[in-house]
Each structure stands twice: as structure tokens, then as C-alpha cells.
Design an enzyme around this catalytic site. Structure first.
Site, PDB file in Angstrom:
ATOM      1  N   THR A 121      27.978  30.142  42.786  1.00  0.00           N
ATOM      2  CA  THR A 121      26.792  30.604  42.063  1.00  0.00           C
ATOM      3  C   THR A 121      25.754  29.488  42.087  1.00  0.00           C
ATOM      4  O   THR A 121      25.999  28.402  41.546  1.00  0.00           O
ATOM      5  CB  THR A 121      27.177  30.957  40.613  1.00  0.00           C
ATOM      6  OG1 THR A 121      28.177  31.973  40.656  1.00  0.00           O
ATOM      7  CG2 THR A 121      25.979  31.444  39.825  1.00  0.00           C
ATOM      8  N   GLU A 149      29.421  36.123  44.137  1.00  0.00           N
ATOM      9  CA  GLU A 149      30.712  36.757  43.853  1.00  0.00           C
ATOM     10  C   GLU A 149      30.729  37.292  42.429  1.00  0.00           C
ATOM     11  O   GLU A 149      30.346  36.603  41.507  1.00  0.00           O
ATOM     12  CB  GLU A 149      31.828  35.729  44.062  1.00  0.00           C
ATOM     13  CG  GLU A 149      33.216  36.286  43.840  1.00  0.00           C
ATOM     14  CD  GLU A 149      33.449  37.575  44.609  1.00  0.00           C
ATOM     15  OE1 GLU A 149      33.304  37.579  45.843  1.00  0.00           O
ATOM     16  OE2 GLU A 149      33.756  38.599  43.977  1.00  0.00           O
ATOM     17  N   PHE A 150      31.227  38.537  42.283  1.00  0.00           N
ATOM     18  CA  PHE A 150      31.231  39.165  40.957  1.00  0.00           C
ATOM     19  C   PHE A 150      32.637  39.380  40.403  1.00  0.00           C
ATOM     20  O   PHE A 150      32.812  40.084  39.421  1.00  0.00           O
ATOM     21  CB  PHE A 150      30.480  40.502  41.016  1.00  0.00           C
ATOM     22  CG  PHE A 150      29.036  40.349  41.391  1.00  0.00           C
ATOM     23  CD1 PHE A 150      28.096  39.964  40.445  1.00  0.00           C
ATOM     24  CD2 PHE A 150      28.621  40.541  42.696  1.00  0.00           C
ATOM     25  CE1 PHE A 150      26.766  39.790  40.786  1.00  0.00           C
ATOM     26  CE2 PHE A 150      27.286  40.369  43.055  1.00  0.00           C
ATOM     27  CZ  PHE A 150      26.352  39.993  42.098  1.00  0.00           C
ATOM     28  N   LEU A 151      33.642  38.785  41.061  1.00  0.00           N
ATOM     29  CA  LEU A 151      35.009  39.007  40.571  1.00  0.00           C
ATOM     30  C   LEU A 151      35.176  38.453  39.159  1.00  0.00           C
ATOM     31  O   LEU A 151      34.472  37.534  38.742  1.00  0.00           O
ATOM     32  CB  LEU A 151      36.036  38.375  41.516  1.00  0.00           C
ATOM     33  CG  LEU A 151      36.037  36.862  41.740  1.00  0.00           C
ATOM     34  CD1 LEU A 151      36.640  36.084  40.591  1.00  0.00           C
ATOM     35  CD2 LEU A 151      36.794  36.557  43.022  1.00  0.00           C
ATOM     36  N   GLY A 254      33.219  39.136  19.007  1.00  0.00           N
ATOM     37  CA  GLY A 254      34.384  38.254  19.096  1.00  0.00           C
ATOM     38  C   GLY A 254      34.038  36.831  18.721  1.00  0.00           C
ATOM     39  O   GLY A 254      33.050  36.581  18.009  1.00  0.00           O
ATOM     40  N   GLY A 258      33.162  32.503  26.615  1.00  0.00           N
ATOM     41  CA  GLY A 258      33.511  31.203  27.191  1.00  0.00           C
ATOM     42  C   GLY A 258      33.704  31.366  28.683  1.00  0.00           C
ATOM     43  O   GLY A 258      33.086  32.221  29.314  1.00  0.00           O
ATOM     44  N   CYS A 261      31.831  30.659  33.759  1.00  0.00           N
ATOM     45  CA  CYS A 261      30.608  31.249  34.322  1.00  0.00           C
ATOM     46  C   CYS A 261      29.493  31.501  33.305  1.00  0.00           C
ATOM     47  O   CYS A 261      28.408  30.940  33.435  1.00  0.00           O
ATOM     48  CB  CYS A 261      30.954  32.538  35.054  1.00  0.00           C
ATOM     49  SG  CYS A 261      31.925  32.228  36.535  1.00  0.00           S
ATOM     50  N   LYS A 264      27.695  28.364  31.674  1.00  0.00           N
ATOM     51  CA  LYS A 264      26.949  27.511  32.609  1.00  0.00           C
ATOM     52  C   LYS A 264      25.819  28.293  33.303  1.00  0.00           C
ATOM     53  O   LYS A 264      24.752  27.746  33.573  1.00  0.00           O
ATOM     54  CB  LYS A 264      27.888  26.851  33.611  1.00  0.00           C
ATOM     55  CG  LYS A 264      28.121  27.573  34.903  1.00  0.00           C
ATOM     56  CD  LYS A 264      28.888  26.721  35.893  1.00  0.00           C
ATOM     57  CE  LYS A 264      29.515  27.568  36.986  1.00  0.00           C
ATOM     58  NZ  LYS A 264      28.576  28.405  37.743  1.00  0.00           N
ATOM     59  N   ARG A 329      38.275  26.801  30.413  1.00  0.00           N
ATOM     60  CA  ARG A 329      36.948  26.178  30.455  1.00  0.00           C
ATOM     61  C   ARG A 329      36.040  26.858  29.422  1.00  0.00           C
ATOM     62  O   ARG A 329      35.919  28.069  29.395  1.00  0.00           O
ATOM     63  CB  ARG A 329      36.357  26.287  31.869  1.00  0.00           C
ATOM     64  CG  ARG A 329      37.050  25.388  32.867  1.00  0.00           C
ATOM     65  CD  ARG A 329      36.477  25.505  34.265  1.00  0.00           C
ATOM     66  NE  ARG A 329      36.985  26.662  34.980  1.00  0.00           N
ATOM     67  CZ  ARG A 329      36.766  26.895  36.277  1.00  0.00           C
ATOM     68  NH1 ARG A 329      36.024  26.077  36.989  1.00  0.00           N
ATOM     69  NH2 ARG A 329      37.265  27.970  36.865  1.00  0.00           N
TER      70      ARG A 329
HETATM   71  P1  NAD Z   1      37.012  25.878  40.863  1.00  0.00           P
HETATM   72  O1  NAD Z   1      36.643  24.649  40.156  1.00  0.00           O
HETATM   73  O2  NAD Z   1      38.202  26.670  40.436  1.00  0.00           O
HETATM   74  O3  NAD Z   1      37.213  25.543  42.423  1.00  0.00           O
HETATM   75  C1  NAD Z   1      36.331  24.767  43.171  1.00  0.00           C
HETATM   76  C2  NAD Z   1      37.132  24.080  44.262  1.00  0.00           C
HETATM   77  O4  NAD Z   1      36.227  23.412  45.137  1.00  0.00           O
HETATM   78  C3  NAD Z   1      38.105  23.018  43.751  1.00  0.00           C
HETATM   79  O5  NAD Z   1      39.401  23.288  44.230  1.00  0.00           O
HETATM   80  C4  NAD Z   1      37.557  21.698  44.325  1.00  0.00           C
HETATM   81  O6  NAD Z   1      38.569  20.770  44.647  1.00  0.00           O
HETATM   82  C5  NAD Z   1      36.850  22.188  45.565  1.00  0.00           C
HETATM   83  N1  NAD Z   1      35.828  21.265  46.071  1.00  0.00           N
HETATM   84  C6  NAD Z   1      34.879  20.596  45.383  1.00  0.00           C
HETATM   85  N2  NAD Z   1      34.121  19.849  46.220  1.00  0.00           N
HETATM   86  C7  NAD Z   1      34.595  20.072  47.467  1.00  0.00           C
HETATM   87  C8  NAD Z   1      34.222  19.600  48.759  1.00  0.00           C
HETATM   88  N3  NAD Z   1      33.184  18.762  48.917  1.00  0.00           N
HETATM   89  N4  NAD Z   1      34.921  20.035  49.819  1.00  0.00           N
HETATM   90  C9  NAD Z   1      35.967  20.883  49.655  1.00  0.00           C
HETATM   91  N5  NAD Z   1      36.353  21.372  48.461  1.00  0.00           N
HETATM   92  C10 NAD Z   1      35.682  20.968  47.374  1.00  0.00           C
HETATM   93  O7  NAD Z   1      35.696  26.788  40.835  1.00  0.00           O
HETATM   94  P2  NAD Z   1      35.620  28.396  40.854  1.00  0.00           P
HETATM   95  O8  NAD Z   1      35.878  28.932  39.494  1.00  0.00           O
HETATM   96  O9  NAD Z   1      36.378  28.915  42.023  1.00  0.00           O
HETATM   97  O10 NAD Z   1      34.056  28.588  41.117  1.00  0.00           O
HETATM   98  C11 NAD Z   1      33.456  28.296  42.366  1.00  0.00           C
HETATM   99  C12 NAD Z   1      32.056  28.862  42.364  1.00  0.00           C
HETATM  100  O11 NAD Z   1      32.113  30.290  42.240  1.00  0.00           O
HETATM  101  C13 NAD Z   1      31.182  28.365  41.203  1.00  0.00           C
HETATM  102  O12 NAD Z   1      29.868  28.231  41.643  1.00  0.00           O
HETATM  103  C14 NAD Z   1      31.280  29.514  40.201  1.00  0.00           C
HETATM  104  O13 NAD Z   1      30.150  29.573  39.368  1.00  0.00           O
HETATM  105  C15 NAD Z   1      31.340  30.706  41.122  1.00  0.00           C
HETATM  106  N6  NAD Z   1      32.006  31.872  40.530  1.00  0.00           N
HETATM  107  C16 NAD Z   1      33.116  31.717  39.778  1.00  0.00           C
HETATM  108  C17 NAD Z   1      33.753  32.851  39.259  1.00  0.00           C
HETATM  109  C18 NAD Z   1      34.987  32.699  38.401  1.00  0.00           C
HETATM  110  O14 NAD Z   1      35.360  33.674  37.750  1.00  0.00           O
HETATM  111  N7  NAD Z   1      35.642  31.559  38.395  1.00  0.00           N
HETATM  112  C19 NAD Z   1      33.247  34.125  39.514  1.00  0.00           C
HETATM  113  C20 NAD Z   1      32.115  34.239  40.315  1.00  0.00           C
HETATM  114  C21 NAD Z   1      31.496  33.115  40.815  1.00  0.00           C
END
Ligand code: NAD
Length: 440
Positions: A121, A149-151, A254, A258, A261, A264, A329
């Protein structure tokens, strides 16, 4: 297709496994060697229903591999997803360091025409920054695509396999056709792939999360008002959610939202607005309401149990920010526990899957006991706070509960129970937004 997913966190791992499931060759690349070591042995570092089997199946079939060598993985691929974290910077803006570091590696390492997709994001304008970073060293043509991504954590595999829609910001025919081919297996039921310009795709993700966060804060505000005026927010929720124009989703009051997503992304969008002298006063309030709401359970406890919580034992059911995940988180449970500790109380917490994560965050401390079931947590407790609506919390044996607790008082942040029933059991019950029961 030969695909590289950089970042094997919640998003990258699910996306990689799902794309392998439809027959692609996928390499998951991450700088976290502990994570990659575990993944190579099919040990999934996060809790996400269905993900373990999906990863294992595709690893066994030879379609999904993992590496710490990001450059080598990029060199083998025609499609590269950037799925690394974008945590909030000190000023609330999205920290793009990881995204741009990956873009740099992509530029240096690509060995053919490549489609580079930002899955993370990221604020409007990031695709252009990614393109600049790739271009610095690129020796082959490339196409930058924004594919937010919208999961939802807890239902991530299903959400990716059966999306409501796929949003794609792409500016070239090549990128559009590669992305359409990649996503075709996931939209066979007729759900749309919505192509748009890159900036609109980037904004779509923030607008979606901001809208959902707004609904939650709105309902929390209404819930607090219900308490003051003697109305029941559950009735109000049902009364408005049946209106087709409103709909029932995200209307549950609720302990505040938290997760990784909403908090932040709302902050980042507010910062984007400030940077271009636009006003997002609704979202600024959404954030303020949420901060306040996260303290609500503690305030209710404090108000009901008296000034000195010191030495009291409080059971907490639910640590994850929502059910079916171990993600803590920005979880409301953290705000509650930290406030309880500051007031001198001790916490006995139970969560079906997040205990390990709590241990990682807080380490060993004398005022936190991580319990292995609901009963153990309430044993000898002066109060029970329910923070996450795990299914196993829905119908406890109230007589047993009453017997086990020193004082039978439940502070329910999720409105799980019928107040009348609890009264019959002789349990003091404090919920959110139900005027008749709340002392605050
Ligand atoms: P996360 O922290 O679980 O995973 C991020 C991964 O990236 C980590 O394993 C980290 O080691 C790796 N990483 C960091 N820097 C790196 C680099 N230079 N090279 C290789 N790997 C590297 O994060 P997440 O929850 O998967 O979220 C990722 C993105 O997707 C964010 O921007 C988030 O806002 C977005 N997003 C998250 C969700 C969710 O539900 N978690 C849903 C939609 C979108």
C-alpha cells in the site's frame, strides 16, 4: 508465468502461494533469513487459515520456492511483485524505504522485459518513484503497475482466490495484458478487473481503508452516545444496516480498530492531504475517535472497579487485533493491557493463536501471564475483558465462569452476550453502546 514476489509477509506469502496454485512458477524472496529458512521447511511464520496446506502443496509440486537472494529471483522472473512493508514514518507518512530498495534491486538485476508491480500500500506518486529507481540501472524495458491488495487477514487465501474486484493501475498494453492473464483464473465468476491509471489505483486502496475505518469510528461515536441517552447500539446497528444504501458491514462498535492497515493507512492519507494543502477533516476525526475508543474498555474497568486497580487480576480474552489471525500490530488489546499495567494491575491473557506473538512483543514480565485456555485465564480474576471476538468466546459456560472468578464482572468490547442472560447468571456486564448496562 515466472514470478518473483519480494516480501513474504502476510501479503506476499498469500499472493505467492495463490499464484503458484494457478500454475505459475513463483519465487518468494525476502531479506529475513529466519523466515525463509522456516518457509523452505514449509513452516509458516504467521497464522492464516488454509495457508499452510496451500504453501506445502505448491512447494511439493515444485511451483513455489523461497530464497533470500532477491537479485537472483528477480533475474529469473518476467513479473516482479513488491510486497514489502510500508510502515508509518514518524510524521505518519508511509515509509517507502523498503519499496524503493527493492525497486533498486529490480533495476540492477532484471534480465528481460519485466512487469514490476507494487502490491504494497503506497501513496499516490510512488509508482513514479519506483519507475525512477528501476530506470537508474535497467538494461531492459519495464512496466510499473499498481495493484493494491484488498485481502483481509484471517480470510486472506479466500479473499485472494475469490476477490470482489481486482484493481489495476497500468499505463501500457503489455502490462495490461500480462496482468489480465495473471488474474484471469481468479475472476472466472465474472468479478471485474478494473483497469485505471496508476495514481487512481494507488488512491483506491487508501480510500477503501479510510471508508471502512470511518464506518467503525462513526459507529463507535454513535455507541458512546447510545450509552449516554439510554439507547442500544445493537438495535440501532440492525436498524440502519438493513437500509440497502448503508448495508450491514463494518457497523459493529468495539474497542477501536487496529491491525497493520487501517491505523497506518488513515494516518498516511491525512499526511498526503496535509502535504498538498487539502483538508481531510473527516479522517482526522476518524483517527481521534479511534484513539479515544481504544481506551474505552480500560475506562469502563476503572470506573466500575474503583480508583485503585493496583494488585487486581484482570483476565483478557483475545490479543490479536481480530479473530483468525495472530497479528497484534496496533491491537486494542495492547492499549488495554498497557493501561492496566500502568495502573498496577496484573493480566492473565488468552488468545487461541497470538500467545507467541505476545511473548515476542512483551517478553517475560511478572504482570503478564499467558494462559492456554479461557478457563485458566479467568481463574481468580477480578474482571474479564473481551477484546477479540474469537468464535470460542461466544457461548462460555457462565456458571463455571462465575465460579472461577473472584468477582463476576465482564467488560465486553465486542457485545457478544445477551445482557439479560448475564443478569440471570448474576454477572455484572458492561458492553459497548448499550445504555442500560453501562456505568460510564
Ligand atoms: P509484513 O511486515 O508481514 O511483510 C513484509 C515483508 O517484507 C517482511 O517479511 C520483510 O522481511 C520483507 N522485506 C522488507 N524489506 C525487504 C527488502 N528490501 N527485500 C526483501 N524483503 C523485504 O507486511 P504485510 O502485512 O505483508 O504488508 C505488506 C504491504 O501490503 C504493506 O504495504 C501493507 O500495507 C500492504 N497490505 C497489507 C495487508 C494485510 O492485511 N497485512 C492487506 C493489504 C495490503
Amino acid at each position: 508465468m515466472q514470478i518473483c514476489i519480494v516480501g513474504t509477509g502476510y501479503v506476499g506469502l498469500v499472493v505467492g502461494a495463490c499464484l503458484a496454485e494457478t500454475g505459475n512458477q513463483v519465487i518468494g524472496a525476502d531479506v529475513d533469513s529466519t523466515k525463509i529458512y522456516a518457509l523452505k521447511q514449509s513452516i509458516i511464520p504467521i497464522y492464516e487459515p488454509g495457508l499452510d496446506r496451500l504453501v506445502e502443496r505448491n512447494q511439493s509440486a515444485g511451483r513455489l520456492t523461497f530464497t533470500t537472494d532477491v537479485a537472483a529471483a528477480v533475474a529469473k522472473s518476467e513479473v516482479v511483485f513488491i510486497a514489502v512493508g510500508t510502515p508509518p514514518d514518524e510524521d505518519g507518512s508511509a515509509d517507502l524505504r523498503h519499496v524503493l530498495a527493492v525497486a533498486d534491486v529490480v533495476g540492477r538485476s532484471m534480465a528481460r522485459e519485466t512487469v514490476v508491480i507494487t502490491k504494497s500500500t503506497v501513496p499516490v506518486g510512488t509508482a513514479a518513484k519506483v519507475a525512477n529507481a528501476v530506470a537508474k540501472h535497467a538494461r531492459f524495458p519495464f512496466h510499473v503497475v499498481s495493484n493494491p491488495e484488498f485481502l483481509k487477514e484471517g480470510a486472506a487465501v479466500d479473499d485472494f482466490m475469490k476477490p470482489d474486484r481486482v484493481v489495476l493501475g497500468a499505463e501500457s498494453d503489455h502490462a495490461r495484458s500480462v496482468m489480465a492473464e495473471l488474474y484471469a483464473p481468479f475472476v472466472r465468476t465474472g468479478k471485474p478487473i478494473i483497469f485505471m491509471d496508476v495514481a487512481s489505483a494507488e488512491m483506491t486502496k487508501y480510500a477503501a481503508n479510510a471508508m471502512l475505518a470511518t464506518r467503525i469510528s462513526f459507529m463507535n461515536d454513535i455507541a458512546n452516545l447510545c450509552e449516554r441517552v439510554g439507547a442500544n447500539v445493537d438495535m440501532v446497528r440492525r436498524g440502519i444496516g438493513t437500509d440497502d444504501r448503508i448495508g450491514p458491514a463494518f457497523l459493529f462498535p468495539g474497542p477501536g480498530y487496529g491491525g497493520s492497515c487501517f491505523p497506518k493507512d488513515v494516518k498516511a492519507l491525512v499526511k498526503t492531504a496535509r502535504d498538498c494543502n487539502a483538508e481531510l477533516s473527516i479522517l482526522e476525526s476518524v483517527e481521534a475517535v479511534n484513539e479515544r475508543q481504544k481506551r474505552r474498555l480500560f475506562e469502563k474497568l476503572h470506573h466500575a472497579l474503583g480508583d485503585s486497580l493496583s494488585g487486581m487480576r484482570v483476565a483478557v480474552w483475545g490479543l490479536a487485533f481480530k479473530p483468525n489471525t495472530d497479528d497484534m500490530r496496533e491491537a486494542p488489546s495492547r492499549v488495554l493491557m498497557e493501561a492496566l499495567w500502568a495502573a498496577g494491575a496484573r493480566v492473565r491473557a488468552y488468545d487461541p493463536v497470538a500467545a507467541e506473538e505476545a511473548k515476542r512483543i512483551y517478553g517475560e514480565r511478572p504482570d503478564l501471564e499467558l494462559c492456554s485456555n479461557v478457563t485458566e485465564a479467568v481463574n481468580g480474576a477480578d474482571a474479564l475483558a473481551i477484546v477479540t471476538e474469537w468464535r470460542e468466546f461466544r457461548s462460555p459456560d457462565f456458571d463455571e465462569l462465575k465460579k472461577a472468578m473472584r468477582e463476576p464482572a465482564i467488560f465486553d468490547g465486542r457485545n457478544l452476550y445477551d445482557p439479560k442472560l448475564l443478569r440471570q447468571h448474576g454477572i455484572h456486564y458492561f458492553a459497548i453502546g448499550r445504555g442500560e448496562n453501562s456505568p460510564a
